[in-house]
Motif scaffolding. Structure first.
Motif, PDB file in Angstrom:
ATOM      1  N   ASN A   1      -7.560  16.544  -2.881  1.00  0.00           N
ATOM      2  CA  ASN A   1      -7.268  16.386  -4.312  1.00  0.00           C
ATOM      3  C   ASN A   1      -6.622  15.039  -4.638  1.00  0.00           C
ATOM      4  N   LEU A   2      -6.684  14.104  -3.695  1.00  0.00           N
ATOM      5  CA  LEU A   2      -6.103  12.782  -3.945  1.00  0.00           C
ATOM      6  C   LEU A   2      -6.863  12.026  -5.040  1.00  0.00           C
ATOM      7  N   ARG A   3      -8.152  12.326  -5.181  1.00  0.00           N
ATOM      8  CA  ARG A   3      -8.908  11.687  -6.254  1.00  0.00           C
ATOM      9  C   ARG A   3      -8.395  12.150  -7.614  1.00  0.00           C
ATOM     10  N   LEU A   4      -7.894  13.386  -7.662  1.00  0.00           N
ATOM     11  CA  LEU A   4      -7.305  13.903  -8.900  1.00  0.00           C
ATOM     12  C   LEU A   4      -6.052  13.092  -9.254  1.00  0.00           C
ATOM     13  N   VAL A   5      -5.253  12.791  -8.230  1.00  0.00           N
ATOM     14  CA  VAL A   5      -4.058  11.967  -8.436  1.00  0.00           C
ATOM     15  C   VAL A   5      -4.465  10.580  -8.911  1.00  0.00           C
ATOM     16  N   LEU A   6      -5.489  10.026  -8.301  1.00  0.00           N
ATOM     17  CA  LEU A   6      -5.961   8.689  -8.665  1.00  0.00           C
ATOM     18  C   LEU A   6      -6.403   8.642 -10.122  1.00  0.00           C
ATOM     19  N   SER A   7      -7.102   9.689 -10.575  1.00  0.00           N
ATOM     20  CA  SER A   7      -7.572   9.712 -11.966  1.00  0.00           C
ATOM     21  C   SER A   7      -6.405   9.800 -12.940  1.00  0.00           C
ATOM     22  N   VAL A   8      -5.325  10.486 -12.530  1.00  0.00           N
ATOM     23  CA  VAL A   8      -4.160  10.628 -13.409  1.00  0.00           C
ATOM     24  C   VAL A   8      -3.400   9.315 -13.524  1.00  0.00           C
ATOM     25  N   ILE A   9      -3.195   8.609 -12.420  1.00  0.00           N
ATOM     26  CA  ILE A   9      -2.369   7.395 -12.479  1.00  0.00           C
ATOM     27  C   ILE A   9      -3.077   6.276 -13.241  1.00  0.00           C
ATOM     28  N   GLN A  10      -4.390   6.393 -13.418  1.00  0.00           N
ATOM     29  CA  GLN A  10      -5.103   5.394 -14.213  1.00  0.00           C
ATOM     30  C   GLN A  10      -4.660   5.422 -15.674  1.00  0.00           C
ATOM     31  N   ARG A  11      -4.124   6.577 -16.108  1.00  0.00           N
ATOM     32  CA  ARG A  11      -3.612   6.675 -17.481  1.00  0.00           C
ATOM     33  C   ARG A  11      -2.369   5.810 -17.676  1.00  0.00           C
ATOM     34  N   PHE A  12      -1.675   5.531 -16.570  1.00  0.00           N
ATOM     35  CA  PHE A  12      -0.410   4.806 -16.655  1.00  0.00           C
ATOM     36  C   PHE A  12      -0.554   3.350 -16.223  1.00  0.00           C
ATOM     37  N   ALA A  13      -1.780   2.867 -16.164  1.00  0.00           N
ATOM     38  CA  ALA A  13      -2.012   1.477 -15.770  1.00  0.00           C
ATOM     39  C   ALA A  13      -1.473   0.536 -16.843  1.00  0.00           C
ATOM     40  N   GLY A  14      -1.030  -0.628 -16.424  1.00  0.00           N
ATOM     41  CA  GLY A  14      -0.560  -1.628 -17.365  1.00  0.00           C
ATOM     42  C   GLY A  14       0.831  -1.402 -17.904  1.00  0.00           C
ATOM     43  N   ARG A  15       1.633  -0.587 -17.197  1.00  0.00           N
ATOM     44  CA  ARG A  15       3.000  -0.333 -17.669  1.00  0.00           C
ATOM     45  C   ARG A  15       4.043  -0.938 -16.749  1.00  0.00           C
ATOM     46  N   GLY A  16       3.619  -1.917 -15.956  1.00  0.00           N
ATOM     47  CA  GLY A  16       4.580  -2.638 -15.130  1.00  0.00           C
ATOM     48  C   GLY A  16       4.969  -1.944 -13.842  1.00  0.00           C
ATOM     49  N   GLU A  17       4.221  -0.957 -13.391  1.00  0.00           N
ATOM     50  CA  GLU A  17       4.540  -0.257 -12.153  1.00  0.00           C
ATOM     51  C   GLU A  17       3.436  -0.487 -11.119  1.00  0.00           C
ATOM     52  N   MET A  18       3.845  -0.550  -9.846  1.00  0.00           N
ATOM     53  CA  MET A  18       2.874  -0.706  -8.774  1.00  0.00           C
ATOM     54  C   MET A  18       2.018   0.552  -8.646  1.00  0.00           C
ATOM     55  N   ALA A  19       0.722   0.372  -8.430  1.00  0.00           N
ATOM     56  CA  ALA A  19      -0.176   1.521  -8.268  1.00  0.00           C
ATOM     57  C   ALA A  19       0.247   2.366  -7.078  1.00  0.00           C
ATOM     58  N   ASP A  20       0.739   1.722  -6.008  1.00  0.00           N
ATOM     59  CA  ASP A  20       1.175   2.460  -4.823  1.00  0.00           C
ATOM     60  C   ASP A  20       2.311   3.424  -5.162  1.00  0.00           C
ATOM     61  N   ASP A  21       3.268   2.945  -5.964  1.00  0.00           N
ATOM     62  CA  ASP A  21       4.410   3.785  -6.329  1.00  0.00           C
ATOM     63  C   ASP A  21       3.967   4.975  -7.171  1.00  0.00           C
TER      64      ASP A  21
ATOM     65  N   GLY B   1      -0.976  -4.021 -12.123  1.00  0.00           N
ATOM     66  CA  GLY B   1      -2.425  -4.100 -12.058  1.00  0.00           C
ATOM     67  C   GLY B   1      -3.068  -2.734 -12.154  1.00  0.00           C
ATOM     68  N   SER B   2      -4.327  -2.705 -12.532  1.00  0.00           N
ATOM     69  CA  SER B   2      -5.036  -1.452 -12.697  1.00  0.00           C
ATOM     70  C   SER B   2      -5.416  -0.866 -11.353  1.00  0.00           C
ATOM     71  N   PRO B   3      -5.202   0.487 -11.176  1.00  0.00           N
ATOM     72  CA  PRO B   3      -5.581   1.128  -9.929  1.00  0.00           C
ATOM     73  C   PRO B   3      -7.067   1.026  -9.632  1.00  0.00           C
ATOM     74  N   GLN B   4      -7.911   0.862 -10.694  1.00  0.00           N
ATOM     75  CA  GLN B   4      -9.348   0.786 -10.449  1.00  0.00           C
ATOM     76  C   GLN B   4      -9.725  -0.420  -9.610  1.00  0.00           C
ATOM     77  N   THR B   5      -8.883  -1.470  -9.668  1.00  0.00           N
ATOM     78  CA  THR B   5      -9.216  -2.682  -8.934  1.00  0.00           C
ATOM     79  C   THR B   5      -8.701  -2.638  -7.506  1.00  0.00           C
ATOM     80  N   LYS B   6      -8.062  -1.573  -7.151  1.00  0.00           N
ATOM     81  CA  LYS B   6      -7.444  -1.496  -5.846  1.00  0.00           C
ATOM     82  C   LYS B   6      -8.201  -0.492  -4.974  1.00  0.00           C
ATOM     83  N   VAL B   7      -8.779  -0.942  -3.879  1.00  0.00           N
ATOM     84  CA  VAL B   7      -9.553  -0.062  -3.006  1.00  0.00           C
ATOM     85  C   VAL B   7      -8.630   0.795  -2.157  1.00  0.00           C
ATOM     86  N   GLU B   8      -7.551   0.188  -1.685  1.00  0.00           N
ATOM     87  CA  GLU B   8      -6.642   0.922  -0.803  1.00  0.00           C
ATOM     88  C   GLU B   8      -5.275   1.066  -1.449  1.00  0.00           C
TER      89      GLU B   8
END
Length: 266
Positions: free
Chosen positions: A55-75, A9-16
């Motif tokens: 800088n966690l928001r920076l991490v969040l913006s980066v992992i959005q590039r990898f959305a939809g590749r079958g990996e959990m957003a948490d991981d 799932g896309s990290p954008q849809t995940k609040v926590e």
């Protein structure tokens, strides 16, 4: 509040994510970031912790590039945080470079290593790197033209052979179980296995091929040669007789005898 996200799932849809409320992540100003980096380099643990949380928001913006590749957003978020920490510890404050400029490639690199090393199917680094370039190019070209580019267009854009683009994309696809249901309506579900079933290479056909090889093994070399010419190369009995140097009647007799012997073993 926590909004659930299925695998991939896309990290954008995940609040926590990982217990962190992403909707409340703060952003550190550039001057404060540099001040904290200097303190962290001097061994100030609180400054280092503030840099990480800031800088966690920076991490969040980066992992959005990898959305939809079958990996959990948490991981992905956890791996991205490892990259963030490495960038904080290795950043050279004497260089005239923004921290984010240095940190983003570090975070991306850490996530790519994770995806490469944890893939269900091992793929060479060069092929996986090509796949990431293809995905980035496809995303960029789609944004520019408002339509998804063809494989040929991507290959031309990257200066790569079409075969390399196709192979790279196929290499990073997640494997699918043969028992994965693809359709179900009231009755039994139709699985992937039902869609890709092979009626030719069945267990029965496999056993028949083994029996046939065993039967052929009991023939003489001349009989094997005659059957090969007749049934594998499609020669007539007259052509076989001419090549071997015997009469057509002898070829016919040897052929019938060979087939009779094989039937006994079959």
């Amino acid at each position: 509040m926590r909004s659930g996200t299925a695998r991939g799932g896309s990290p954008q849809t995940k609040v926590e994510i990982c217990g962190v409320n992403t909707s409340k992540l703060k952003v550190l100003p550039g001057d404060k970031t540099m001040a904290l980096l200097k303190r962290a380099k001097e061994g100030d643990k609180e400054a280092r912790d503030e840099l990480i949380s800031g800088n966690l928001r920076l991490v969040l913006s980066v992992i959005q590039r990898f959305a939809g590749r079958g990996e959990m957003a948490d991981d992905l978020f956890q791996v991205g945080c490892v990259g963030l920490i490495k960038s904080i510890d290795n950043f050279d404050i004497s260089q005239n470079v923004r921290f984010s400029t240095y940190a983003v490639p570090m975070i991306v690199g850490e996530i790519r290593r994770y995806l490469r090393d944890n893939s269900a199917i091992r793929v060479s680094r060069s092929v996986r790197d090509t796949a990431y370039k293809v995905l980035q190019a496809r995303e960029k070209m789609t944004a520019q033209s408002q339509k998804e580019p063809s494989t040929d267009e991507i290959a031309k854009h990257l200066g790569l052979p079409r075969e390399d683009v196709v192979m790279a994309l196929e290499a990073i696809m997640d494997p699918v179980s043969l028992f994965e249901p693809v359709f179900s309506e009231g009755g039994d579900a139709i699985c992937v296995m039902d869609q890709v079933s092979d009626n030719k290479n069945t267990d029965e056909a496999w056993l028949e091929r083994i029996s046939l090889k065993e039967a052929i093994r009991h023939l003489s070399e001349r009989e094997k040669h005659i059957l090969s010419l007749r049934f594998f190369e499609g020669r007539t009995q007259m052509e076989v007789a001419s090549e071997i140097g015997i009469s057509q009647a002898q070829v016919s007799r040897l052929e019938k005898n060979a087939i009779h012997q094989m039937k006994k073993y079959l």
